[in-house]
Design an enzyme around this catalytic site. Structure first.
Site, mmCIF file in Angstrom:
data_model
loop_
_atom_site.group_PDB
_atom_site.id
_atom_site.type_symbol
_atom_site.label_atom_id
_atom_site.label_comp_id
_atom_site.label_asym_id
_atom_site.label_seq_id
_atom_site.Cartn_x
_atom_site.Cartn_y
_atom_site.Cartn_z
ATOM 1 N N ASP A 157 0.870 -1.175 0.000
ATOM 2 C CA ASP A 157 0.000 0.000 0.000
ATOM 3 C C ASP A 157 0.911 1.231 0.000
ATOM 4 O OD1 ASP A 157 -3.245 0.354 1.158
ATOM 5 O OD2 ASP A 157 -1.963 2.116 0.854
ATOM 6 N N LEU A 160 -0.149 4.092 1.101
ATOM 7 C CA LEU A 160 -0.713 4.930 2.179
ATOM 8 C C LEU A 160 -1.295 6.240 1.661
ATOM 9 C CD1 LEU A 160 2.019 4.312 4.961
ATOM 10 C CD2 LEU A 160 -0.129 3.087 4.599
ATOM 11 N N SER A 161 -1.721 6.248 0.388
ATOM 12 C CA SER A 161 -2.336 7.464 -0.145
ATOM 13 C C SER A 161 -3.707 7.697 0.475
ATOM 14 C CB SER A 161 -2.449 7.394 -1.673
ATOM 15 O OG SER A 161 -3.162 6.238 -2.052
ATOM 16 N N SER A 166 -17.255 -3.071 -8.677
ATOM 17 C CA SER A 166 -18.322 -2.348 -7.990
ATOM 18 C C SER A 166 -19.638 -2.475 -8.744
ATOM 19 C CB SER A 166 -17.917 -0.868 -7.919
ATOM 20 O OG SER A 166 -19.004 -0.077 -7.533
ATOM 21 N N TYR A 182 -14.395 7.535 -11.901
ATOM 22 C CA TYR A 182 -14.096 6.413 -10.992
ATOM 23 C C TYR A 182 -14.826 5.155 -11.467
ATOM 24 C CZ TYR A 182 -14.907 3.143 -7.202
ATOM 25 O OH TYR A 182 -15.039 1.974 -6.477
ATOM 26 N N LYS A 193 -13.578 1.195 -13.142
ATOM 27 C CA LYS A 193 -13.966 -0.175 -12.770
ATOM 28 C C LYS A 193 -14.423 -0.942 -14.013
ATOM 29 C CE LYS A 193 -12.886 0.024 -8.563
ATOM 30 N NZ LYS A 193 -11.684 -0.693 -8.120
ATOM 31 N N ARG A 225 -30.215 1.454 -1.486
ATOM 32 C CA ARG A 225 -28.982 0.726 -1.799
ATOM 33 C C ARG A 225 -28.970 -0.595 -1.037
ATOM 34 N NH1 ARG A 225 -29.061 4.476 -4.599
ATOM 35 N NH2 ARG A 225 -27.477 6.055 -5.053
ATOM 36 N N ARG A 243 -28.291 14.437 -5.105
ATOM 37 C CA ARG A 243 -26.883 14.583 -5.467
ATOM 38 C C ARG A 243 -26.733 14.195 -6.935
ATOM 39 N NH1 ARG A 243 -22.518 10.990 -2.170
ATOM 40 N NH2 ARG A 243 -23.640 9.281 -3.174
HETATM 41 P P1 NAD Z 1 -9.525 2.474 0.538
HETATM 42 O O1 NAD Z 1 -9.177 3.775 -0.075
HETATM 43 O O2 NAD Z 1 -9.824 2.434 1.984
HETATM 44 O O3 NAD Z 1 -8.354 1.410 0.249
HETATM 45 C C1 NAD Z 1 -7.591 1.437 -0.944
HETATM 46 C C2 NAD Z 1 -6.134 1.400 -0.545
HETATM 47 O O4 NAD Z 1 -5.321 1.390 -1.735
HETATM 48 C C3 NAD Z 1 -5.699 2.609 0.266
HETATM 49 O O5 NAD Z 1 -5.103 2.172 1.474
HETATM 50 C C4 NAD Z 1 -4.701 3.354 -0.626
HETATM 51 O O6 NAD Z 1 -3.679 3.955 0.121
HETATM 52 C C5 NAD Z 1 -4.202 2.231 -1.525
HETATM 53 N N1 NAD Z 1 -3.734 2.644 -2.859
HETATM 54 C C6 NAD Z 1 -4.394 3.394 -3.775
HETATM 55 N N2 NAD Z 1 -3.674 3.515 -4.892
HETATM 56 C C7 NAD Z 1 -2.514 2.821 -4.699
HETATM 57 C C8 NAD Z 1 -1.363 2.572 -5.491
HETATM 58 N N3 NAD Z 1 -1.227 3.091 -6.711
HETATM 59 N N4 NAD Z 1 -0.363 1.825 -4.970
HETATM 60 C C9 NAD Z 1 -0.462 1.311 -3.720
HETATM 61 N N5 NAD Z 1 -1.528 1.507 -2.929
HETATM 62 C C10 NAD Z 1 -2.552 2.255 -3.412
HETATM 63 O O7 NAD Z 1 -10.738 1.859 -0.302
HETATM 64 P P2 NAD Z 1 -11.714 0.656 0.034
HETATM 65 O O8 NAD Z 1 -13.046 1.189 0.383
HETATM 66 O O9 NAD Z 1 -11.058 -0.300 0.947
HETATM 67 O O10 NAD Z 1 -11.860 0.026 -1.409
HETATM 68 C C11 NAD Z 1 -11.033 -1.055 -1.833
HETATM 69 C C12 NAD Z 1 -11.370 -1.385 -3.273
HETATM 70 O O11 NAD Z 1 -12.749 -1.717 -3.379
HETATM 71 C C13 NAD Z 1 -11.133 -0.227 -4.263
HETATM 72 O O12 NAD Z 1 -10.651 -0.796 -5.468
HETATM 73 C C14 NAD Z 1 -12.517 0.342 -4.446
HETATM 74 O O13 NAD Z 1 -12.646 0.977 -5.682
HETATM 75 C C15 NAD Z 1 -13.369 -0.915 -4.380
HETATM 76 N N6 NAD Z 1 -14.767 -0.654 -3.993
HETATM 77 C C16 NAD Z 1 -15.021 -0.013 -2.822
HETATM 78 C C17 NAD Z 1 -16.339 0.245 -2.459
HETATM 79 C C18 NAD Z 1 -16.663 0.965 -1.170
HETATM 80 O O14 NAD Z 1 -17.806 1.352 -0.991
HETATM 81 N N7 NAD Z 1 -15.728 1.149 -0.264
HETATM 82 C C19 NAD Z 1 -17.392 -0.167 -3.290
HETATM 83 C C20 NAD Z 1 -17.086 -0.838 -4.473
HETATM 84 C C21 NAD Z 1 -15.760 -1.098 -4.814
HETATM 85 C C1 UD1 Z 2 -21.036 5.666 -4.166
HETATM 86 C C2 UD1 Z 2 -20.603 5.782 -5.589
HETATM 87 C C3 UD1 Z 2 -20.189 4.430 -6.113
HETATM 88 C C4 UD1 Z 2 -19.117 3.825 -5.236
HETATM 89 C C5 UD1 Z 2 -19.612 3.786 -3.800
HETATM 90 C C6 UD1 Z 2 -18.553 3.313 -2.863
HETATM 91 C C7 UD1 Z 2 -21.888 7.683 -6.491
HETATM 92 C C8 UD1 Z 2 -22.908 8.088 -7.481
HETATM 93 N N1 UD1 Z 2 -21.668 6.351 -6.400
HETATM 94 O O1 UD1 Z 2 -22.166 4.822 -4.124
HETATM 95 O O2 UD1 Z 2 -19.700 4.544 -7.426
HETATM 96 O O3 UD1 Z 2 -18.796 2.504 -5.667
HETATM 97 O O4 UD1 Z 2 -20.008 5.097 -3.390
HETATM 98 O O5 UD1 Z 2 -17.568 4.265 -2.656
HETATM 99 O O6 UD1 Z 2 -21.310 8.497 -5.810
HETATM 100 N N2 UD1 Z 2 -26.313 9.971 0.881
HETATM 101 C C9 UD1 Z 2 -26.947 10.996 1.556
HETATM 102 N N3 UD1 Z 2 -26.167 11.873 2.248
HETATM 103 C C10 UD1 Z 2 -24.796 11.762 2.317
HETATM 104 C C11 UD1 Z 2 -24.178 10.700 1.629
HETATM 105 C C12 UD1 Z 2 -24.960 9.821 0.901
HETATM 106 O O7 UD1 Z 2 -28.159 11.129 1.510
HETATM 107 O O8 UD1 Z 2 -24.159 12.612 2.950
HETATM 108 C C13 UD1 Z 2 -27.147 9.005 0.143
HETATM 109 C C14 UD1 Z 2 -26.829 8.952 -1.334
HETATM 110 O O9 UD1 Z 2 -27.556 9.882 -2.045
HETATM 111 C C15 UD1 Z 2 -27.192 7.485 -1.660
HETATM 112 C C16 UD1 Z 2 -26.921 6.728 -0.363
HETATM 113 O O10 UD1 Z 2 -26.881 7.727 0.659
HETATM 114 O O11 UD1 Z 2 -28.553 7.400 -1.938
HETATM 115 C C17 UD1 Z 2 -25.605 5.997 -0.380
HETATM 116 O O12 UD1 Z 2 -24.590 6.901 -0.783
HETATM 117 P P1 UD1 Z 2 -23.034 6.513 -0.792
HETATM 118 O O13 UD1 Z 2 -22.662 5.924 0.515
HETATM 119 O O14 UD1 Z 2 -22.276 7.686 -1.276
HETATM 120 O O15 UD1 Z 2 -22.947 5.322 -1.842
HETATM 121 P P2 UD1 Z 2 -23.438 5.252 -3.380
HETATM 122 O O16 UD1 Z 2 -23.893 6.563 -3.874
HETATM 123 O O17 UD1 Z 2 -24.382 4.130 -3.480
#
Ligand code: NAD
Ligand code: UD1
Length: 347
Positions: A34, A36-37, A128, A153, A157, A235, A299
């Site tokens: 990682d 650590l960004s 995702s 973003y 994916k 969701r 949003r």
């Molecule tokens: P996160 O940001 O907490 O974790 C991602 C980690 O990757 C971070 O610690 C960051 O420092 C590291 N990183 C980023 N770019 C890097 C690079 N070039 N080299 C080395 N390290 C790097 O995110 P998360 O929520 O744990 O998500 C993990 C994965 O799941 C991501 O690919 C994200 O797109 C995907 N995802 C997340 C969600 C969600 O809601 N959290 C939903 C769908 C998919």
């Molecule tokens: C978002 C991203 C999605 C990503 C996911 C995980 C968008 C359009 N989609 O999903 O691509 O994979 O995060 O990182 O951004 N909400 C509020 N108030 C807030 C925040 C959220 O009402 O302050 C609502 C949103 O409108 C949504 C729901 O809560 O209806 C969930 O939002 P969020 O947690 O941001 O996830 P997604 O939008 O589903």
């Protein structure tokens, strides 16, 4: 003991750290890469407190091919990779699209190239439900059409999945499982690791917990004029520990050679949708803490409703989300309290 070495990229991040805990608890050896960004090295302390094991950690950017090569020469017995590392902020990706295409796609291509060179056969990739856009039918199965992404973003994916699929077709020795997560929430039940967004949270649940604890004044509910029972968007929220466990099952499917195709895709969700107001109400009920919120306009880029059909993952992987929404929200609250009490001061 499984005694197999798994590389977890992004392993100090939110989902990665929970998956590392599950891997260690299942007897795997883990090495984290990682940069650590978007996370902190002290996440390793939390993992160690939970499991009694401090995983190996290497801090570098996966876009740096020289560093990756050096790492893989040192760690030459990696059996499989779970690739979490990516940037994930939707809003930032709209403002800085090239940053997202550069990081998310270049790091993936570097890893695939390295897998071939270093004979690492298996990868689990974090995708995702964003690839489905606003789905035509609910619940969403894996065969639903992939739609134009609402953000750069989301587009990374979609493109990542295509890159992997093309790469897998071009050779015979590498296998991948892409996991399409719905909305992961919550934290480890110990409250020792969890999600800590840098700056103002974009996602709902961190905003709810930060408002409840008083770090944010007011939660904005984005729109109550959707075509849903209470007007707020829906969701499929799943507990991050359930999600982490799905990665273990996916890894084992590949290690045991049970894949039906070299490239497979699974939806990971509960199969149930909840509205924003249901999240707030459930949070208030399980914690006894009120959330100050206001209804505002929609949003931009948000979809109205989406939830998974997880049948394929249930049947093929034998995986099922186990936790209730209340349990997930309670764990998020426990983590928020732990973070504010023990970690924030040390910043
Ligand atoms: P996160 O940001 O907490 O974790 C991602 C980690 O990757 C971070 O610690 C960051 O420092 C590291 N990183 C980023 N770019 C890097 C690079 N070039 N080299 C080395 N390290 C790097 O995110 P998360 O929520 O744990 O998500 C993990 C994965 O799941 C991501 O690919 C994200 O797109 C995907 N995802 C997340 C969600 C969600 O809601 N959290 C939903 C769908 C998919
Ligand atoms: C978002 C991203 C999605 C990503 C996911 C995980 C968008 C359009 N989609 O999903 O691509 O994979 O995060 O990182 O951004 N909400 C509020 N108030 C807030 C925040 C959220 O009402 O302050 C609502 C949103 O409108 C949504 C729901 O809560 O209806 C969930 O939002 P969020 O947690 O941001 O996830 P997604 O939008 O589903």
């Amino acid at each position: 003991m499984k005694n197999k070495l798994i590389l977890v990229t992004g392993g100090t991040g939110y989902i990665g750290s929970h998956t590392v805990v599950e891997l260690i608890e299942q007897g795997y050896e883990v090495v984290i890469v990682d940069n650590l960004s978007n996370s902190e090295e002290r996440v390793l302390d939390g993992i160690e407190k939970i499991t009694g094991v401090r995983p190996a950690f290497s801090c570098f950017d996966l876009c740096d091919t020289t560093a990756l090569e050096k790492f893989l020469t040192a760690y030459n017995s990696i059996r499989a990779i779970i690739h979490f590392a990516a940037y994930k902020s939707v809003g930032e990706s709209v403002r800085e699209p090239l940053k997202y295409y550069q990081n998310n796609l270049v790091s993936l291509m570097n890893l695939l190239t390295a897998m071939k060179k270093h004979h690492i056969p298996d990868m689990v990739f974090s995708s995702s439900c964003t690839v489905y856009g606003e789905p035509d039918r609910l619940p969403v199965t894996e065969s639903a059409p992939v739609k134009k992404a609402a953000s750069p973003y989301g587009n990374t994916k979609r493109i990542s999945e295509e890159i992997i699929e093309d790469f897998i077709k071009s050779q015979t020795k590498i296998h991948t499982i892409a996991l399409r997560y719905f909305n992961p929430i919550g934290a480890h039940p110990t409250g020792l690791i969890g999600e800590h967004p840098i700056g103002e949270p974009e996602n709902l649940v961190p905003y709810v917990t930060q408002t409840a604890i008083g770090v944010r004044k007011q939660l904005k509910v984005f729109g109550n004029d959707y075509n849903t029972p209470d007007g707020t968007a829906i969701r499929d929220y799943l507990h991050v520990v359930d999600l982490a466990r799905a990665h273990i099952v996916a890894i084992e499917r590949m290690l045991d050679g049970k894949q039906k195709n070299a490239y497979e895709v699974f939806n990971l969700g509960t199969g149930h949708g909840n509205s924003v107001l249901e999240i707030i109400n459930t949070f208030e009920k399980v914690t006894g803490v009120k959330v100050n919120y206001v209804i505002t306009k929609r949003r931009p880029g948000d979809i109205e409703k989406i939830w998974a059909d997880p049948t394929y993952a249930n049947k093929e992987l034998g995986w099922r989300a186990q936790s209730t929404l209340g349990e997930a929200l309670l764990s998020a609250w426990k983590w928020e309290q732990y973070y504010r009490k023990h970690l924030e001061k040390k910043n």
